[in-house]
Design a protein around this motif. Structure first.
Motif, PDB file in Angstrom:
ATOM      1  N   SER A   1       0.830  -1.208   0.000  1.00  0.00           N
ATOM      2  CA  SER A   1       0.000   0.000   0.000  1.00  0.00           C
ATOM      3  C   SER A   1       0.865   1.258   0.000  1.00  0.00           C
ATOM      4  O   SER A   1       2.044   1.231   0.363  1.00  0.00           O
ATOM      5  CB  SER A   1      -0.912  -0.009   1.224  1.00  0.00           C
ATOM      6  OG  SER A   1      -0.139  -0.127   2.412  1.00  0.00           O
TER       7      SER A   1
ATOM      8  N   CYS B   1       0.753   5.899   0.362  1.00  0.00           N
ATOM      9  CA  CYS B   1       0.032   7.103   0.776  1.00  0.00           C
ATOM     10  C   CYS B   1       0.905   8.316   0.535  1.00  0.00           C
ATOM     11  O   CYS B   1       2.126   8.199   0.346  1.00  0.00           O
ATOM     12  CB  CYS B   1      -0.370   7.009   2.244  1.00  0.00           C
ATOM     13  SG  CYS B   1       1.042   6.979   3.389  1.00  0.00           S
TER      14      CYS B   1
ATOM     15  N   PHE C   1      -4.264   2.360  -2.293  1.00  0.00           N
ATOM     16  CA  PHE C   1      -3.933   3.711  -1.833  1.00  0.00           C
ATOM     17  C   PHE C   1      -4.611   3.970  -0.489  1.00  0.00           C
ATOM     18  O   PHE C   1      -5.798   3.684  -0.310  1.00  0.00           O
ATOM     19  CB  PHE C   1      -4.404   4.744  -2.856  1.00  0.00           C
ATOM     20  CG  PHE C   1      -4.185   6.162  -2.422  1.00  0.00           C
ATOM     21  CD1 PHE C   1      -2.911   6.693  -2.329  1.00  0.00           C
ATOM     22  CD2 PHE C   1      -5.269   6.968  -2.094  1.00  0.00           C
ATOM     23  CE1 PHE C   1      -2.704   8.004  -1.919  1.00  0.00           C
ATOM     24  CE2 PHE C   1      -5.086   8.284  -1.684  1.00  0.00           C
ATOM     25  CZ  PHE C   1      -3.792   8.804  -1.602  1.00  0.00           C
ATOM     26  N   HIS C   2      -3.868   4.507   0.458  1.00  0.00           N
ATOM     27  CA  HIS C   2      -4.390   4.848   1.781  1.00  0.00           C
ATOM     28  C   HIS C   2      -4.427   6.361   1.969  1.00  0.00           C
ATOM     29  O   HIS C   2      -3.483   7.064   1.588  1.00  0.00           O
ATOM     30  CB  HIS C   2      -3.511   4.249   2.889  1.00  0.00           C
ATOM     31  CG  HIS C   2      -3.604   2.770   3.022  1.00  0.00           C
ATOM     32  ND1 HIS C   2      -2.868   2.058   3.958  1.00  0.00           N
ATOM     33  CD2 HIS C   2      -4.345   1.860   2.362  1.00  0.00           C
ATOM     34  CE1 HIS C   2      -3.150   0.773   3.852  1.00  0.00           C
ATOM     35  NE2 HIS C   2      -4.037   0.623   2.890  1.00  0.00           N
ATOM     36  N   SER C   3      -5.481   6.846   2.519  1.00  0.00           N
ATOM     37  CA  SER C   3      -5.569   8.259   2.866  1.00  0.00           C
ATOM     38  C   SER C   3      -6.429   8.404   4.122  1.00  0.00           C
ATOM     39  O   SER C   3      -7.591   7.995   4.122  1.00  0.00           O
ATOM     40  CB  SER C   3      -6.178   9.073   1.719  1.00  0.00           C
ATOM     41  OG  SER C   3      -6.220  10.443   2.046  1.00  0.00           O
TER      42      SER C   3
ATOM     43  N   CYS D   1      -2.237   8.540   5.709  1.00  0.00           N
ATOM     44  CA  CYS D   1      -1.228   7.499   5.946  1.00  0.00           C
ATOM     45  C   CYS D   1      -1.448   6.833   7.297  1.00  0.00           C
ATOM     46  O   CYS D   1      -1.681   7.521   8.304  1.00  0.00           O
ATOM     47  CB  CYS D   1       0.175   8.103   5.916  1.00  0.00           C
ATOM     48  SG  CYS D   1       0.730   8.689   4.315  1.00  0.00           S
TER      49      CYS D   1
ATOM     50  N   THR E   1       0.804   1.732   6.501  1.00  0.00           N
ATOM     51  CA  THR E   1       0.903   1.854   5.048  1.00  0.00           C
ATOM     52  C   THR E   1       2.343   1.529   4.656  1.00  0.00           C
ATOM     53  O   THR E   1       3.288   2.023   5.261  1.00  0.00           O
ATOM     54  CB  THR E   1       0.553   3.286   4.595  1.00  0.00           C
ATOM     55  OG1 THR E   1      -0.731   3.627   5.115  1.00  0.00           O
ATOM     56  CG2 THR E   1       0.532   3.383   3.082  1.00  0.00           C
TER      57      THR E   1
END
Length: 276
Positions: free
Chosen positions: A106, A108, A139-141, A143, A156
């Motif tokens: 993953s 971010c 995708f991480h949002s 982080c 992440t």
């Protein structure tokens, strides 16, 4: 590139030294080229023997030095042939001794990442996903910055930063270890030095290569120096150039080539077994 590794030029000795010492110096120069490809320690023994021989009388030392000179040259020649005839994995994996976790990879953006840099990252992440066994690059949002021991979810894997890096286009550092194994990386901080990239003669292609390069480090890949003297091979002999090459993209090869944003088979061969 993560930590920048430099090869020092081999030193030279005074011409007033004995013939034996002079031969060691020549061998030393040759070894400085070959040693990075895992030369056998027997050559060191030859050099030590030569050093001992130089302490004997001139007459005895002369024939001993001659024999050692021939033997050392033969050993070196044999090693060069063996090295070039059989391509080998000359690089280390993982490059920093800390393998990434085996889940998805993953990513971010931290608040430092600008819109310009963001335009280069998704393409590199999607290529990594399609070219390897990694089971996804979500995708991480925002982080996630802590491991599962803190909040039950892993960090992440790749946290992107756009910050100054001393004397480098970028660097990678493992900042969070997994809760289950402190020897495994849960999150890499991936730093891109846009200030330096923008001063290069082809900033667009330098961004492409640097993002691919630093992302490769997060999977454990090591970089190599095609601009060193002598140049290092792309992970192993016979492999094509790829984005793990260190240095200015315009000095390495055709900037429009696919090498700027891909990994060669040798490097993919490091990644896939880990996520198999």
């Amino acid at each position: 590139m993560a930590t920048v590794h430099r090869l020092n030029a081999p030193g030279k000795t005074s011409s007033s030294m004995s013939d034996c010492s002079h031969q060691i110096t020549e061998l030393d120069i040759a070894v400085s080229f070959v040693s990075q490809y895992l030369i056998h320690e027997s050559l060191i023994g030859k050099i030590k023997s030569c050093s001992r021989a130089s302490t004997t009388t001139h007459r005895k030392g002369s024939w001993m030095r001659h024999g050692i000179k021939v033997a050392s040259a033969a050993v070196l020649a044999g090693l060069i042939v063996a090295t070039t005839a059989t391509p080998a994995a000359a690089d280390l994996w993982p490059f920093d001794g800390i393998p990434p976790d085996k889940s998805t990879h993953s990513y971010c953006y931290t608040s430092s990442v600008t819109t310009g840099l963001k335009s280069y990252i998704p393409g590199a992440m999607n290529y990594l996903d399609s070219a390897t066994n990694i089971p996804g690059v979500p995708f991480h949002s925002p982080c996630e910055t802590t491991n599962s021991e803190t909040d039950g979810t892993p960090a992440t894997d790749v946290a992107w930063f756009e910050v100054w890096v001393t004397d480098a286009y970028g660097e990678v550092e493992c900042k969070v270890r997994t809760a289950s194994n402190p020897n495994v990386c849960d999150q890499n901080h991936t730093r891109i030095n846009s200030s330096m990239i923008k001063t290069s003669s082809n900033a667009h292609q330098q961004y492409i290569k640097t993002v691919c390069h630093e992302l490769g480090h997060t999977t454990g890949l090591n970089h190599y120096g095609p601009l060193l003297s002598p140049p290092e091979p792309p992970g192993a002999f016979g492999q094509p150039q790829d984005c793990m090459a260190s240095g200015d993209v315009t000095r390495i090869g055709d900037v429009t080539g696919t090498w700027t944003h891909t990994y060669n088979p040798h490097h993919i061969g490091h990644i896939n077994p880990h996520w198999a």
